[in-house]
Design an enzyme around this catalytic site. Structure first.
Site, short mmCIF file in Angstrom:
data_model
loop_
_atom_site.label_atom_id
_atom_site.label_comp_id
_atom_site.label_asym_id
_atom_site.label_seq_id
_atom_site.Cartn_x
_atom_site.Cartn_y
_atom_site.Cartn_z
N GLU A 1 -34.00 46.04 -19.62
CA GLU A 1 -33.96 46.31 -21.06
C GLU A 1 -35.08 47.21 -21.52
O GLU A 1 -34.88 48.08 -22.38
CB GLU A 1 -33.99 44.99 -21.84
CG GLU A 1 -32.72 44.15 -21.71
CD GLU A 1 -32.64 43.36 -20.42
OE1 GLU A 1 -33.66 43.27 -19.70
OE2 GLU A 1 -31.56 42.82 -20.11
N HIS B 1 -29.84 31.92 -25.74
CA HIS B 1 -28.73 32.84 -26.06
C HIS B 1 -28.14 32.57 -27.44
O HIS B 1 -26.97 32.87 -27.66
CB HIS B 1 -27.60 32.71 -25.02
CG HIS B 1 -27.91 33.28 -23.67
ND1 HIS B 1 -28.79 32.67 -22.79
CD2 HIS B 1 -27.47 34.39 -23.04
CE1 HIS B 1 -28.84 33.39 -21.67
NE2 HIS B 1 -28.06 34.43 -21.80
C1 LIG Z 1 -32.94 39.68 -19.67
C2 LIG Z 1 -31.49 39.47 -19.50
N1 LIG Z 1 -30.68 40.54 -19.48
C3 LIG Z 1 -29.35 40.39 -19.33
C4 LIG Z 1 -28.80 39.14 -19.20
C5 LIG Z 1 -27.30 38.95 -19.07
N2 LIG Z 1 -26.97 38.59 -17.70
C6 LIG Z 1 -26.84 37.31 -17.31
S1 LIG Z 1 -26.56 37.16 -15.67
C7 LIG Z 1 -26.58 38.84 -15.45
C8 LIG Z 1 -26.35 39.44 -14.10
C9 LIG Z 1 -27.41 39.01 -13.14
O1 LIG Z 1 -27.15 39.58 -11.89
P1 LIG Z 1 -27.90 39.06 -10.59
O2 LIG Z 1 -29.36 39.02 -10.86
O3 LIG Z 1 -27.44 39.88 -9.46
O4 LIG Z 1 -27.43 37.55 -10.44
P2 LIG Z 1 -25.97 37.01 -10.09
O5 LIG Z 1 -25.26 36.81 -11.41
O6 LIG Z 1 -25.29 37.98 -9.22
O7 LIG Z 1 -26.20 35.70 -9.43
C10 LIG Z 1 -26.82 39.48 -16.67
C11 LIG Z 1 -26.90 40.93 -16.86
C12 LIG Z 1 -29.68 38.04 -19.24
N3 LIG Z 1 -29.22 36.80 -19.16
N4 LIG Z 1 -31.01 38.24 -19.37
#
Ligand SMILES: Cc1ncc(C[n+]2csc(CCOP(=O)(O)OP(=O)(O)O)c2C)c(N)n1
Ligand SMILES: Cc1ncc(C[n+]2csc(CCOP(=O)(O)OP(=O)(O)O)c2C)c(N)n1
Ligand SMILES: [Mg+2]
Ligand SMILES: [Mg+2]
Lengths: 321, 342, 321, 342
Positions: free
Chosen positions: D71, D140
């Protein structure tokens, strides 16, 4: 590699518990009775369990939005987790946290985390506690390939080396952050990043419990011995959508099917231990059955449990205010 | 007891608590200074304005930790350490840098206890300097305490003098919740008598720095002194003021404020933070809801304009509340004539 | 390497202007007349000038708290800068920004920046503008070794590769972030970090204008040609304290003296160009004199200039409100 | 004109502006979705709740940019792009994530123009969803608009319906200052008649959603509907309310609020953000200072308690303002008897 029978049984049970817990949630979520966001760890069980099999309650971990598996692997009680996900007063967080905030500090589990990249700084801190208090503990930060780009994560790699902290950074790389592939979002390599911050890099196949157990064991031993942080890169596949309700149109038709067919950590575990004569099929079948019962009764209990009340709304914002 | 500066008082609070409790550690950018430098001199700075000077020498590298310039990771580390057995006092240097680590404060440390159903304790103190008057311009002069006050789970402390600073900081370090401790950067050389031993000042108990009959003035931090200066002048003109220093914005001593307004019927609030959704608004709303019937005049706020903090001294002075503006506001509420039937 | 005489003269003039500007500030600051924080770029002139000699007004840069040098190198007008530092209404920012916020968008200078790590994300954005508007421009983010650890910087390295942006990340490594040495604060290496984020790495001696000019030229050409970002690591020494008033007890006695003696970019430049017969001593002397006059009159003008007035306080928060 | 959901209205605003002005681009995590995925399907998501769906297909990868989960760098990039010729609309997904990028908003984008002496323009829109009611728990579900409102240099928009959303977002995109555009996540499926063509709703002009004689209610976003529900019920009980939707908290339409309070003499403010230093406080303070003589009763705030947002539905409902709480507050101010001489 020598693994105690006890460890094998416990680890299989943990993996099976995660699997059943998650698949049951998948079913229950569809009925509309489970509130909020639910992210399933299904398919990734060997990672959390293989790592945590090297830890005790004296060690600390942080998890992610996809936290159920890490919680179970670290010994958080399943019925309290299920009740939490249903928002009941019997939940581990009294219904105030939900799926994304399950924590149990008595187990060294400093929380699932709704913020991507939220955990790594916290684990620098937990590692600092372990180091300062000289309690022999290590800290483990689990995070995803997507989270590996967050500034908070990257800063933590640097801080951990600068402070020579007993922390292991476990990148659970399932190839996706939400609907975006890591081939798009992650420039360079995790390996080079580890080097960029002066720490050793290890990697392993996350569907193979034994590979994870052994590699994580080395990483954790390195950290525990006071040699500073390690990055452990675990290659995985997630079996369900990013969250429940995701149609996964961004993934090729056969991708999940193939993962299930060829890389099911539970099947691979069973095959290995039985072929090597370490455990009998009947040992594993007994666990399967026990877990089935445990999950079933956790769901029944969660559904029947009382809701939190008005006093809960105001309680526990502060220790004292 | 001896004269001590605001800087010394804060330093002493940390020193005494570090002696008392081995779990108290401090960390931050250049809180010692000199790590990795070519002269080998450590504790070269003791903080960018010298507030932590000497702590490294007494407590060593295990308890006085210099950090890289990575606020998210070290403030987060302080939160994680607090949740797992230490009692960190982390220095954020300028509070303006909270933009680099707000998540770890707002979504992590502040919320642990509630999200985890009461099962966590996070005895964390984050110290930072704030405020205008130093020609430090828009990115190094903000007050920002409204942001922290807005966030449930945080406590927010604004000491108004050396004596207050020492007692409140010791209280903060012994407190089991995350505390934001804000030091006005223009006050570091202010001096007053401060006891040598440890003492605490409880949170949520306002300090009535003077009592009067006509107008209640609520002011924070450096503004407390200005409010008292104005009150001195007003006294000579026959207007008698109560001046309240709430000490902490969260928790807020609502009762003292409401009681004083019940007595005086008039309220002026002095707040140097940006004017929208700030503490002046917060207290005004409290009073307009809970002590409305006692009010004899509009509630006046002495606040800056809705602009970033300007650099030039002449503009910065125009920007900030001062004793003259406070005096004018008090006179305005004294002179208020009801123009319409209430 | 071929460099036009015009470029040589202009670059020497820019370096000399920075040097005199800064040394004059050092003197003036001591009188107490200059408000706020002042961070001097003295000793690092060849970096900003060597890089910017490859840029035009159509290219964009971001700077740091130590921004005077980059501003001058990018063509910001000196008397407006001096007046700004004195907080006068004739300043480039009308006295509202001061030393840490000098900017001139008409010169492609998006500001000094009081926030460590503030610039790199902004330069990803400027590079995106250049790429989207297809104006042929590149963006350059200058930042220090200390800033190289900030999450915002590290994230930007990733984003720039993912988006294949025409941006050059110039790490001006003077070995210190405030009073802390980079040997303590920077784990790993900048080179490995560049690899960690999939971008080419180049480095050069920041006291040698020609080395900077050439290496930066390659980096910028790479970015301008649409090949994505580059990291350029420039090795430097700062000659004064972190800010004016810093006693520098963390540095060994001879460190600055040696830098001044052996690594003075102006001396090295003069030696090279005169020995190679590219310029005469008299050419350089004439510049020295002209710059001396320019700085002198900028200080006189700044001191005499009017203060901003009450209307300035409220002006220009918004375009329209 | 046709029935459109809040989601569609927002999508349409972006689509129309992207057609109109090639400098308008959008960016954010999964605003298209599917980049780097194994199926080759792009625009797989169109935003985590489908708000940007279809924009990638129409405008392609140069104008609809998926980002890594970073972000600070992409919001900062949006600010940098805005200052150098583009008009980015960046999606922050959940406003709670502002903790990861506040510096780029607060210290960079918001302050450029002032710090640089009026020489910068930063036509940036940051879209984010906010609010409780979705069981999304503490990290959230925050509202957080007081944080943005507090920061000089930002404009803050909170649309209360699909019609409002479309007009306000088009205005935001055409505006030359940084705008925070906050969408209540519970409203995405709300529908109403929305014109097909582009139209704008000016900032700083409140919408009087109903006019009455007895009490003025000010409410934001989703709370506007609840305030009108309460007003409907109160109407049947003989209490007539004005309901003001300020639309933007910064700039704030002070005049409309003050005029309405001058007419009704009573004020209730409904704000779902955390109670300290929030918009309810801000407006209360404005009125207690500028329309004091018109007030016949205390200013009541219908606001959540000072706690993080709880997860369980039953707690979240207790936490949030609702029509019944608004009704009770209106009755309380109607029934207020002066207990003390003013
Ligand atoms: C700071 C922040 N940005 C965006 C999100 C929204 N979000 C939740 S899970 C996710 C994807 C995370 O990907 P990864 O780290 O690869 O974990 P996975 O879901 O594959 O286990 C996102 C973008 C969030 N929760 N927090
Ligand atoms: C986010 C943030 N953290 C801390 C500071 C305080 N600070 C100002 S300059 C500086 C050191 C920067 O070091 P480096 O990046 O190496 O640049 P140099 O000063 O050496 O040019 C620090 C810590 C700041 N301005 N912003
Ligand atoms: Mg992933
Ligand atoms: Mg440096």
């Amino acid at each position: 590699m020598q693994i105690a029978r006890e460890t094998l049984l416990r680890s299989y049970r943990a993996m099976r518990t995660i699997r059943d817990f998650e698949e049951r949630l998948h079913v229950e979520f569809a009925t509309g009775e489970i509130p909020g966001f639910v992210h399933l760890y299904c398919g990734e069980e060997a990672s959390g369990v293989g790592v945590c099999a090297n830890l005790t309650d004296n060690d600390t971990i942080s998890s992610t939005h996809r936290g159920h598996g890490h919680c179970i692997a670290k010994g958080v009680e399943v019925s309290g987790m299920m009740a939490e996900i249903y928002g009941k007063s019997t939940g581990v967080c009294r219904g105030k946290g939900g799926s994304m905030h399950i924590a149990d500090l008595s187990r060294g589990m400093l929380g699932a985390n709704g913020i991507v990249g939220g955990g790594p700084p916290l684990m620098c801190g937990a590692a600092l506690s372990h180091k300062t208090l000289k309690d022999g503990g290590v800290a483990v930060a689990f995070y995803g390939d997507g989270a590996s780009n967050e500034g908070s994560t990257l800063e933590s790699l640097n801080l951990a080396t600068v402070w020579k902290l007993p922390v292991v950074f476990v990148v659970e790389d399932n190839g996706y952050g939400e609907a975006t592939g890591s081939s798009f979002a992650v420039a360079g390599t995790q390996k080079a990043r580890a080097e960029g911050f002066g720490m050793p890099y290890m990697e392993c196949d996350g569907s193979d419990f034994f590979a994870v157990y052994q590699t994580a064991g080395e990483a954790i031993a390195h950290a525990r011995a006071g040699n500073g942080p390690v990055m452990l890169h675990v290659h995985l596949a997630r079996w369900y959508g990013h969250f429940e309700g995701d149609a996964m149109t961004y993934r090729a038709a056969g991708e999940v099917a193939e993962a299930k067919r060829d890389h099911d950590c539970l099947e691979l575990f069973r095959k290995k231990v039985t072929e090597a004569g370490l455990l009998e099929h009947s040992d594993l079948d007994a666990i399967d059955e026990a877990v089935r019962d445990e999950i079933e009764s956790s769901v029944i209990a969660a559904k029947a449990a009382p809701l939190p009340g008005p006093a809960d709304l105001l309680a526990d914002v502060y220790v004292r205010y | 007891m001896s004269k001590k500066s605001f800087r010394q008082a804060i330093n002493e609070a940390m020193r005494l608590e570090m002696r008392r409790d081995p779990r108290v550690i401090i960390m931050g950018e250049d809180v010692a200074g000199g790590q990795g430098g070519s002269s080998g001199v450590v504790d070269a700075w003791g903080g960018v304005l010298g507030v932590t000077k000497g702590l490294y020498t007494e407590f060593g590298p295990e308890r006085v930790l210099d950090t890289p310039i990575t606020e998210a990771s070290y403030i987060g580390a302080a939160a994680g350490a607090a949740a797992t057995g230490l009692r960190p006092v982390a220095e954020l240097m300028f509070v303006d840098f909270v933009g680099c680590c707000l998540d770890q404060i707002m979504n992590q440390a502040a919320k642990f206890r509630y999200m985890f159903g009461g099962k966590a304790r996070t005895p964390l103190v984050i110290r930072a300097m704030f405020g205008a008057g130093f020609n430090a311009a828009a990115q190094h002069s903000q007050a920002l305490y409204p942001l922290f006050t807005h966030i449930p789970g945080l406590k927010v402390v604004i000491p108004s003098s050396p004596y207050e600073a020492k007692g409140l900081l010791i209280e903060a370090i012994r407190d089991d919740d995350p505390v934001i401790f804000l030091e006005h950067k223009v006050m570091y050389d202010d001096e007053e008598e401060v006891p040598d031993e440890a003492y605490t000042i409880p949170f949520g108990e306002a300090n009535l720095t003077r009592e009067g009959d006509d107008v209640t003035i609520v002011a924070f931090g450096r503004m407390v002194k200005l409010a008292n200066e104005a009150a001195d002048k007003l006294e000579r003109q026959g207007i008698s003021c109560t001046v309240i220093d709430p000490r902490t914005t969260s928790p807020l001593d609502r009762d003292t404020i409401l009681d004083c307004v019940a007595d005086t019927g008039r309220l002026v609030i002095v707040d140097e933070s940006s004017p929208r959704c700030n503490m002046a608004a917060d207290i005004s709303a409290l009073v307009a809801e809970e002590a409305f019937d006692a009010l004899k005049a509009p509630i006046r706020r002495v606040i800056p304009p809705h602009t970033p903090v300007p650099f030039a001294s002449v503009l910065e002075s125009l920007y900030l509340p001062d004793a003259a503006k406070i005096e004018a506001a008090v006179k305005a509420v004294m002179n208020h004539k009801v123009t319409e039937a209430a």
